[in-house]
Write a protein that holds these residues in place. Sequence first.
Motif, mmCIF file in Angstrom:
data_model
loop_
_atom_site.group_PDB
_atom_site.id
_atom_site.type_symbol
_atom_site.label_atom_id
_atom_site.label_comp_id
_atom_site.label_asym_id
_atom_site.label_seq_id
_atom_site.Cartn_x
_atom_site.Cartn_y
_atom_site.Cartn_z
ATOM 1 N N LEU A 1 41.682 26.190 28.393
ATOM 2 C CA LEU A 1 41.982 27.432 27.685
ATOM 3 C C LEU A 1 43.163 28.157 28.317
ATOM 4 C CD1 LEU A 1 41.348 29.507 25.511
ATOM 5 C CD2 LEU A 1 39.630 30.505 27.053
ATOM 6 N N ALA A 2 43.228 28.167 29.643
ATOM 7 C CA ALA A 2 44.352 28.807 30.327
ATOM 8 C C ALA A 2 45.654 28.083 30.013
ATOM 9 C CB ALA A 2 44.104 28.833 31.833
ATOM 10 N N GLY A 3 45.614 26.751 29.947
ATOM 11 C CA GLY A 3 46.816 25.992 29.612
ATOM 12 C C GLY A 3 47.272 26.239 28.194
ATOM 13 N N VAL A 4 46.330 26.274 27.251
ATOM 14 C CA VAL A 4 46.691 26.551 25.854
ATOM 15 C C VAL A 4 47.312 27.930 25.726
ATOM 16 C CG1 VAL A 4 45.749 26.920 23.541
ATOM 17 C CG2 VAL A 4 44.978 24.970 24.899
ATOM 18 N N ALA A 5 46.722 28.921 26.378
ATOM 19 C CA ALA A 5 47.250 30.288 26.299
ATOM 20 C C ALA A 5 48.649 30.379 26.899
ATOM 21 C CB ALA A 5 46.302 31.248 27.012
ATOM 22 N N ALA A 6 48.860 29.750 28.045
ATOM 23 C CA ALA A 6 50.171 29.820 28.696
ATOM 24 C C ALA A 6 51.252 29.143 27.857
ATOM 25 C CB ALA A 6 50.094 29.169 30.080
ATOM 26 N N LEU A 7 50.966 27.963 27.327
ATOM 27 C CA LEU A 7 51.972 27.249 26.534
ATOM 28 C C LEU A 7 52.168 27.889 25.165
ATOM 29 C CD1 LEU A 7 51.247 23.518 27.436
ATOM 30 C CD2 LEU A 7 52.934 25.092 28.393
ATOM 31 N N THR A 8 51.155 28.582 24.653
ATOM 32 C CA THR A 8 51.344 29.330 23.407
ATOM 33 C C THR A 8 52.343 30.457 23.606
ATOM 34 O OG1 THR A 8 49.100 28.809 22.641
ATOM 35 C CG2 THR A 8 50.185 30.711 21.656
ATOM 36 N N ILE A 9 52.226 31.172 24.709
ATOM 37 C CA ILE A 9 53.188 32.239 25.019
ATOM 38 C C ILE A 9 54.597 31.665 25.142
ATOM 39 C CG2 ILE A 9 53.856 33.977 26.714
ATOM 40 C CD1 ILE A 9 51.412 34.761 25.126
ATOM 41 N N ALA A 10 54.718 30.530 25.836
ATOM 42 C CA ALA A 10 56.034 29.914 25.995
ATOM 43 C C ALA A 10 56.596 29.457 24.655
ATOM 44 C CB ALA A 10 55.933 28.730 26.964
ATOM 45 N N SER A 11 55.750 28.902 23.799
ATOM 46 C CA SER A 11 56.192 28.443 22.477
ATOM 47 C C SER A 11 56.653 29.610 21.625
ATOM 48 C CB SER A 11 55.058 27.689 21.773
ATOM 49 O OG SER A 11 54.649 26.565 22.523
ATOM 50 N N MET A 12 55.927 30.710 21.677
ATOM 51 C CA MET A 12 56.326 31.896 20.909
ATOM 52 C C MET A 12 57.709 32.381 21.333
ATOM 53 S SD MET A 12 52.682 33.896 20.973
ATOM 54 C CE MET A 12 53.460 35.486 20.679
ATOM 55 N N ALA B 1 45.060 24.545 35.009
ATOM 56 C CA ALA B 1 44.989 24.884 33.584
ATOM 57 C C ALA B 1 44.720 23.672 32.709
ATOM 58 C CB ALA B 1 46.293 25.560 33.147
ATOM 59 N N GLY B 2 44.012 22.697 33.217
ATOM 60 C CA GLY B 2 43.584 21.555 32.424
ATOM 61 C C GLY B 2 44.657 20.498 32.273
ATOM 62 N N GLY B 3 44.241 19.331 31.744
ATOM 63 C CA GLY B 3 45.181 18.256 31.486
ATOM 64 C C GLY B 3 45.284 17.256 32.625
ATOM 65 N N ILE B 4 46.176 16.300 32.433
ATOM 66 C CA ILE B 4 46.346 15.217 33.395
ATOM 67 C C ILE B 4 46.928 15.714 34.707
ATOM 68 C CG2 ILE B 4 48.674 14.648 32.611
ATOM 69 C CD1 ILE B 4 45.909 12.160 33.653
ATOM 70 N N GLY B 5 47.561 16.891 34.692
ATOM 71 C CA GLY B 5 48.131 17.432 35.922
ATOM 72 C C GLY B 5 47.080 17.676 36.993
ATOM 73 N N GLY B 6 45.889 18.108 36.583
ATOM 74 C CA GLY B 6 44.824 18.304 37.554
ATOM 75 C C GLY B 6 44.406 16.991 38.203
ATOM 76 N N THR B 7 44.323 15.930 37.410
ATOM 77 C CA THR B 7 43.997 14.602 37.939
ATOM 78 C C THR B 7 45.083 14.126 38.897
ATOM 79 O OG1 THR B 7 42.905 14.122 35.838
ATOM 80 C CG2 THR B 7 43.349 12.266 37.292
#
Length: 261
Positions: free
Chosen positions: A137-148, A216-222
Amino acid sequence: MSATAAARQPFAPNWAARAGFLALALYAFFAMGQLDITWARFATGLGEGGRFLARMWPPNFTRWELLVEGLIESIQIAILSSALGIVLSLPLGLMAARNLSPAVVNIPTRAFIALCRSLHYVIVAILFVKAIGFGALAGVAALTIASMGFIAKLFAEAIEEISMKQVEAIRATGAGLGAVLLYGVLPQVASRFTGFCLYQLDSNLRNSTLVGIVGAGGIGGTLFAAFKRFDYDFVCAILIAIIALIFLAEVVSGRIRAAMR
């Protein structure tokens, strides 16, 4: 040679430009000294880098389930954040266009878009991780702000370059605001807006692999966890998977662009 002939000499030396390049070179050497950038450190780094790469090879794909799970989560983060950013950028771009909106509307909107673009998405991801906790959720929110911030700015600039003749012709028929936007504005910017959206999706696919490093989720955490365990052969496998994902996204987006021409 007379003064007039000298003044007309072709390819006359530009002493101001030469002085500028000299000043830049001197400052570069000064900055390297301040930052302790030396050839000895660089040579040592090359040797350490070679040993590091040797520990990464061959890649270890035995934990492919964990790898696939992280990639799928990164793809989901990228698609969701891109979709939300596109939907929210449409009204922002229209409100920020100076040729469609009055100053009382476009100035605050442009300020908000600049605010969205002012912070790096990793910093925004850290803020959201602190606010709403670890996870996608944190990753989606951060990239949504960047996309906007990205899409709305380019969309507004594209709208400002349209021909107002079509807009005025539709207004002359007595059409409302919705019809003017649908038939007078959007057809002129549709192809460019689609290109902006595809580019942002490509960008979010790359960025979604990075925000995971801050939780913030995703493959980066792995990937970050593998680095902390010194599990470098698995790190190599993750990097190969990320590169393959980006290449696949480039191929798909390229085919979509070609189909739209």
